[in-house]
Structure formats: structure tokens, C-alpha cells
Write a protein that holds these residues in place. Sequence first.
Motif, short mmCIF file in Angstrom:
data_model
loop_
_atom_site.label_atom_id
_atom_site.label_comp_id
_atom_site.label_asym_id
_atom_site.label_seq_id
_atom_site.Cartn_x
_atom_site.Cartn_y
_atom_site.Cartn_z
N PRO A 102 16.11 -25.57 35.08
CA PRO A 102 16.59 -24.28 34.57
C PRO A 102 15.59 -23.59 33.64
CG PRO A 102 17.81 -26.11 33.58
CD PRO A 102 16.99 -26.68 34.68
N LEU A 103 14.84 -24.34 32.85
CA LEU A 103 13.89 -23.70 31.94
C LEU A 103 12.78 -23.03 32.75
CD1 LEU A 103 13.50 -26.45 29.16
CD2 LEU A 103 15.14 -24.58 29.27
N SER A 104 12.26 -23.75 33.74
CA SER A 104 11.16 -23.21 34.56
C SER A 104 11.60 -21.97 35.34
CB SER A 104 10.68 -24.27 35.56
OG SER A 104 10.32 -25.44 34.89
N SER A 105 12.87 -21.94 35.70
CA SER A 105 13.37 -20.82 36.52
C SER A 105 13.31 -19.50 35.78
CB SER A 105 14.82 -21.08 36.96
OG SER A 105 14.83 -22.15 37.86
N ARG A 106 13.15 -19.56 34.46
CA ARG A 106 13.10 -18.31 33.68
C ARG A 106 11.72 -17.65 33.75
NH1 ARG A 106 16.52 -20.96 29.15
NH2 ARG A 106 14.59 -21.33 28.00
N TYR A 107 10.72 -18.34 34.32
CA TYR A 107 9.35 -17.80 34.33
C TYR A 107 9.07 -17.07 35.65
CZ TYR A 107 8.68 -20.41 30.06
OH TYR A 107 8.80 -20.87 28.77
N ASP A 108 8.19 -16.07 35.54
CA ASP A 108 7.85 -15.24 36.70
C ASP A 108 7.21 -16.09 37.80
OD1 ASP A 108 6.91 -13.42 38.47
OD2 ASP A 108 5.51 -12.42 37.08
N PRO A 109 7.83 -16.15 38.98
CA PRO A 109 7.29 -16.98 40.07
C PRO A 109 5.86 -16.58 40.44
CG PRO A 109 9.47 -16.17 40.65
CD PRO A 109 9.10 -15.50 39.36
N ASP A 110 5.55 -15.29 40.41
CA ASP A 110 4.19 -14.86 40.77
C ASP A 110 3.16 -15.39 39.77
OD1 ASP A 110 5.07 -13.51 42.99
OD2 ASP A 110 5.48 -11.68 41.86
N TRP A 111 3.54 -15.41 38.51
CA TRP A 111 2.65 -15.92 37.45
C TRP A 111 2.41 -17.42 37.64
CZ3 TRP A 111 3.92 -19.01 32.91
CH2 TRP A 111 2.96 -18.96 31.89
N ILE A 112 3.45 -18.12 38.02
CA ILE A 112 3.32 -19.58 38.24
C ILE A 112 2.39 -19.84 39.43
CG2 ILE A 112 4.58 -21.69 38.93
CD1 ILE A 112 7.05 -20.45 37.47
N ILE A 113 2.58 -19.09 40.51
CA ILE A 113 1.76 -19.29 41.71
C ILE A 113 0.30 -18.90 41.44
CG2 ILE A 113 1.35 -18.46 44.07
CD1 ILE A 113 4.41 -18.39 44.41
N GLU A 114 0.12 -17.76 40.78
CA GLU A 114 -1.24 -17.28 40.46
C GLU A 114 -2.04 -18.31 39.68
OE1 GLU A 114 -1.47 -13.70 37.85
OE2 GLU A 114 -0.27 -12.89 39.51
N ASN A 115 -1.37 -19.03 38.80
CA ASN A 115 -2.07 -19.93 37.89
C ASN A 115 -1.92 -21.40 38.25
OD1 ASN A 115 -3.13 -17.92 36.06
ND2 ASN A 115 -0.97 -17.51 35.60
#
Length: 269
Positions: A29-42
Motif C-alpha cells: 500500500p505504501l508503494s502504491s502511493r507513488y507515481d508509476p511512471d516515476w518508478i519505471i523511469e528510475n
Amino acid sequence: MSYLKKHPTGKMKYSQTEIKKIMKNEKYPLSSRYDPDWIIENAMGAHTLWLQESLTREMNLKPDMRVLDLGCGRAISSIFLAKEFGVKVWAADLWNSATDNWSRIRETDVCDSVCPIHADVHDLPFSENYFDALVSINSFYFYVTDGEFLREKIFKYVKPGGKIGVIVPSFFNDYQDGYPEAYQPYVEPYNLNGWRTYNWWKDLFEQSGLVDIILADNIDGNEGNELFQKTACIYNIHETPFHIAGWKDITYSRIIARRKKDTPQQTKQ
Ligand SMILES: C[S@@+](CC[C@H](N)C(=O)[O-])C[C@H]1O[C@@H](n2cnc3c(N)ncnc32)[C@H](O)[C@@H]1O
């Protein structure tokens, strides 16, 4: 459940909608609050926030603790730590420059809590006994050689009583007698020699003589294996040795330990 596209050539791709759905993982649940595009980009091969969340839910981090995120990659796991737990993070990495990581950190509201550092684990620029905790995601398997290395190059920077938490990719069973044929071409590119088992890592931690083990396992049974499969979908990677081998034998291992209180403060240089 298998998340893999059936087509072996990599031509079938997951759509953005499918990817976003996979990334909304209710187990994290904590990770789900972050922008998926930002996670993939980095990303550097894994969904590092899922792994960091899985690790830190067992570590009891408290606000203002000093935490070393060793091999932090593009520092998004460090930003996560500062945001979710209010800790101060030293984001140390070799392949990514401190300047690049600082540009990412500056875009967040935790830039006063995350300090980017370009550093090699063989010569870390820290004081011994400094950190309240150390975390490391998908990095130890590139450089840790034995218990002495852990003691002399890494663990001594954590204060007595401090916690150390590590996640590494691993096998359910060690390939002591050689890899299956499908894996042979990938041993070097994937650094498979560094992929062992949680028991292997547990022994190595104990050999350091500096820590007591709190937890050593594969992430929630088969969950580690599922995270690999989901991650391949997110990055639309459909051709790996693990696809060929049917995804049966890989997982992520967690090792959490506490630095012993009665170890000498001064270790050799
Ligand atoms: C697979 S990446 C994982 C990065 C990040 N933790 C993540 O999960 O996205 C492995 C990281 O280990 C770091 N690393 C490898 N060798 C290192 C060394 N000798 N000293 C410090 N970091 C190292 C690399 O810089 C790289 O960012």
C-alpha cells in the motif's frame, strides 16, 4: 497465477492500462502511493519500492534515525524511506552520480532528509558506528564476498544495536553443482554467481561475527517469485533466462540482522 504473455518473441506487450493495474499491488500500500511512471523511469531492474516496503515493514524504523541506503541506485528507495518513516537517509551508490540523484531528490519534499553520495563499498566515506540502520536492495550480490568483507567494509558503519536489512535476488535452491543449460549464457550478464539462497546469506552474515540474525527468509513464500514476474510485465521484458526456465526457481531473499552490542568499536582498517 501467471502474469506472463504467452508469446516468446517479446512482440506482445502489456498496455499502459495493464501495467498500471499490475503496479497497483494491494500487498504494497505504501508503494502504491507513488507515481508509476516515476518508478519505471528510475528502475534498475526491479520495482525497488515493493522490495523496500517488504524489508522495512520488518525493521521498525523511527523518525530521525540515520539510515544508510547502500547501492541505492537512482535513490527512489531513499526518498521512500525519508517520506514514509521520517528518517535521515544517506543515499550511497557507485554507478549513479550524486548529482543525478540529487536532481531527483530535489524534486521531492524530503530534500532536507536525503543526502546523495557517490561511493564505492570498498572504501565508504563514513565513520564507524554511525548509522542507526542500513538497508540495501538488490546490491549486495554484486560485491559481497565473505563474512570478513561484511564486517570490515559494511557492518562496522552501523552502531552496536543498529539494524541491517538486505534484499537480494536468489534461488529457492542453490545451484552448487552448476546451472541448468538454459541459464548458462546468462551467468555473466545477470551476475548469477551472486544469486544464492537466504540460508547462504544468513551463514555469511553470521560469519561476520558482528551481527545476530533477526530474520532470514524468501519474501512471503512465493511472493518473491511473483514480484519477479510482475516486474517483468511492468518493464515489458518477455525474454529472459527465467522465462525460458519457467520462472520456477527464483525469488527475493530478505536478511535482517542486528549488530551485536558487545562487539569492539574499533575494527581494522
Ligand atoms: C541492480 S542495482 C539496484 C539499485 C537500487 N537499489 C534499486 O533497487 O533500484 C545495483 C546497485 O548496486 C550498486 N553497486 C554495485 N557495486 C557497487 C559498489 N562497489 N559500491 C557501491 N554500490 C555498488 C550500483 O551502483 C547499482 O546502483
